[in-house]
Motif scaffolding. Structure first.
Motif, short mmCIF file in Angstrom:
data_model
loop_
_atom_site.label_atom_id
_atom_site.label_comp_id
_atom_site.label_asym_id
_atom_site.label_seq_id
_atom_site.Cartn_x
_atom_site.Cartn_y
_atom_site.Cartn_z
N SER A 1 0.81 -1.22 0.00
CA SER A 1 0.00 0.00 0.00
C SER A 1 0.84 1.27 0.00
O SER A 1 0.44 2.29 -0.57
CB SER A 1 -0.96 0.01 1.20
N TYR B 1 3.50 1.90 -1.62
CA TYR B 1 3.88 2.20 -3.00
C TYR B 1 2.79 3.06 -3.65
O TYR B 1 3.08 4.05 -4.34
CB TYR B 1 4.06 0.90 -3.77
N PHE B 2 1.53 2.71 -3.39
CA PHE B 2 0.41 3.46 -3.98
C PHE B 2 0.17 4.78 -3.26
O PHE B 2 -0.36 5.72 -3.85
CB PHE B 2 -0.84 2.57 -3.99
N ASN B 3 0.58 4.86 -2.00
CA ASN B 3 0.55 6.13 -1.29
C ASN B 3 1.50 7.12 -1.97
O ASN B 3 1.20 8.31 -2.11
CB ASN B 3 0.94 5.93 0.17
N ILE C 1 2.41 7.04 -5.15
CA ILE C 1 1.78 7.42 -6.42
C ILE C 1 0.71 8.47 -6.19
O ILE C 1 0.64 9.48 -6.89
CB ILE C 1 1.18 6.18 -7.12
N LYS C 2 -0.12 8.23 -5.19
CA LYS C 2 -1.25 9.12 -4.89
C LYS C 2 -0.78 10.55 -4.60
O LYS C 2 -1.43 11.53 -4.99
CB LYS C 2 -2.02 8.59 -3.66
N ILE D 1 0.55 -2.35 -11.87
CA ILE D 1 0.55 -1.14 -11.03
C ILE D 1 -0.40 -0.09 -11.61
O ILE D 1 -1.18 0.54 -10.88
CB ILE D 1 1.97 -0.57 -10.89
N SER E 1 -3.82 1.21 -9.91
CA SER E 1 -3.94 2.67 -9.70
C SER E 1 -5.24 3.20 -10.30
O SER E 1 -5.92 4.04 -9.71
CB SER E 1 -2.74 3.39 -10.32
N LEU F 1 -6.59 6.80 -8.99
CA LEU F 1 -5.44 7.70 -8.94
C LEU F 1 -5.23 8.35 -10.31
O LEU F 1 -5.31 7.69 -11.34
CB LEU F 1 -4.19 6.92 -8.52
N ILE G 1 -0.81 -4.93 -1.91
CA ILE G 1 -2.04 -4.13 -1.91
C ILE G 1 -3.27 -5.02 -2.08
O ILE G 1 -4.37 -4.66 -1.67
CB ILE G 1 -1.98 -3.05 -3.02
N LYS H 1 -8.84 3.13 -1.27
CA LYS H 1 -8.44 4.45 -1.76
C LYS H 1 -8.21 5.41 -0.60
O LYS H 1 -7.24 6.17 -0.57
CB LYS H 1 -9.49 5.00 -2.70
N ILE I 1 -4.85 4.36 1.44
CA ILE I 1 -3.53 4.77 0.94
C ILE I 1 -3.30 6.27 1.07
O ILE I 1 -2.18 6.74 0.89
CB ILE I 1 -3.29 4.33 -0.53
#
Length: 232
Positions: A19, A21-23, A25-26, A127, A131, A136, A215, A228, A231
């Motif tokens: 998670s 990693y996506f934080n 990105i966000k 990914i 996303s 995202l 994730i 969503k 993250i």
């Protein structure tokens, strides 16, 4: 996020990442996949962790043998000898009874039908797909697009400059080498280090919360809508 600040993050594309990693990105305007870095054996590049009966288990996509220093983008996947089916069965057996299994069904459908031969292409696709499911809106790039031959911090700075960004959001684990290189601290770029701590959530068949899993564990247990928020 202030309108006059453009934030960039740069990470190696890993397999079904956690998670955090996506934080990253966000919280970035631009996210660059560092696909021309070296492949590392027994790393997150081609495997990640999920829960199996309340215990950590590895989910892996096997790659062909390579020499030391082989760049990620050259790594090829082993022609399907059952590993896709095995991964699907593992995901189904361990997450089918979660409240939101249907929210990760698209990953299982993907494994059944994909024909990727390169590890990077597989990881980047997954990914981006996750996303998109998480809503995202970050813009993605591949480091190879910039044709930069510099190493480490010099390379990061050139990528950031190419994207006209003035803020770099970095994983905390990179702080030591960034300070040691002393390239970014002396540049025009403002450096911020990610401080994402995964909050506990109810996990199927797990008495104690286990963090830093793929994730997929988050999504299957709390659903895409809550993931969503998670993250963030």
């Amino acid at each position: 996020m202030q309108t006059n600040v453009k934030t960039c993050s740069i990470m190696q594309p890993t397999f079904l990442p956690w998670s955090g990693y996506f934080n990253l990105i966000k919280n970035s305007d631009f996210f660059v996949f560092l696909s021309d870095s070296d492949f590392q054996k027994n790393s997150w590049h081609n495997r990640n962790q999920i829960l199996m009966n309340g215990k950590i288990n590895w989910l892996t996509c096997p790659v062909n043998r390579s020499s030391l220093g082989t760049p990620l983008y050259e790594m090829t996947l082993i022609p399907d000898n059952g590993w896709k089916r095995k991964n699907n069965l593992t995901l189904e057996q361990n997450y089918k009874k979660t409240d939101h299994f249907e929210d990760i069904k698209f990953i299982i459908d993907f494994f059944q039908n994909n024909s990727f031969t390169k590890l990077v292409d597989l990881n980047v696709y997954l990914i981006k797909a996750i996303s998109e499911k998480l809503g995202l809106e970050t813009k993605f790039y591949d480091s190879r697009e910039f044709k930069i031959t510099s190493n480490r911090s010099e390379k990061l700075l050139e990528i950031i400059s190419n994207l006209n960004c003035n803020r770099y959001l970095s994983p905390l684990g990179a702080k030591d080498y960034i300070n040691k290189d002393d390239v970014l601290p002396k540049s025009h770029v403002s450096i911020e280090y990610q401080n994402f701590i995964p909050a506990p959530y109810k996990q199927l068949r797990s008495k104690d919360f286990i963090s830093h899993l793929s994730i997929l564990d988050v999504i299957s247990n709390i659903g895409l809508h809550e993931a969503k928020k998670y993250i963030e």
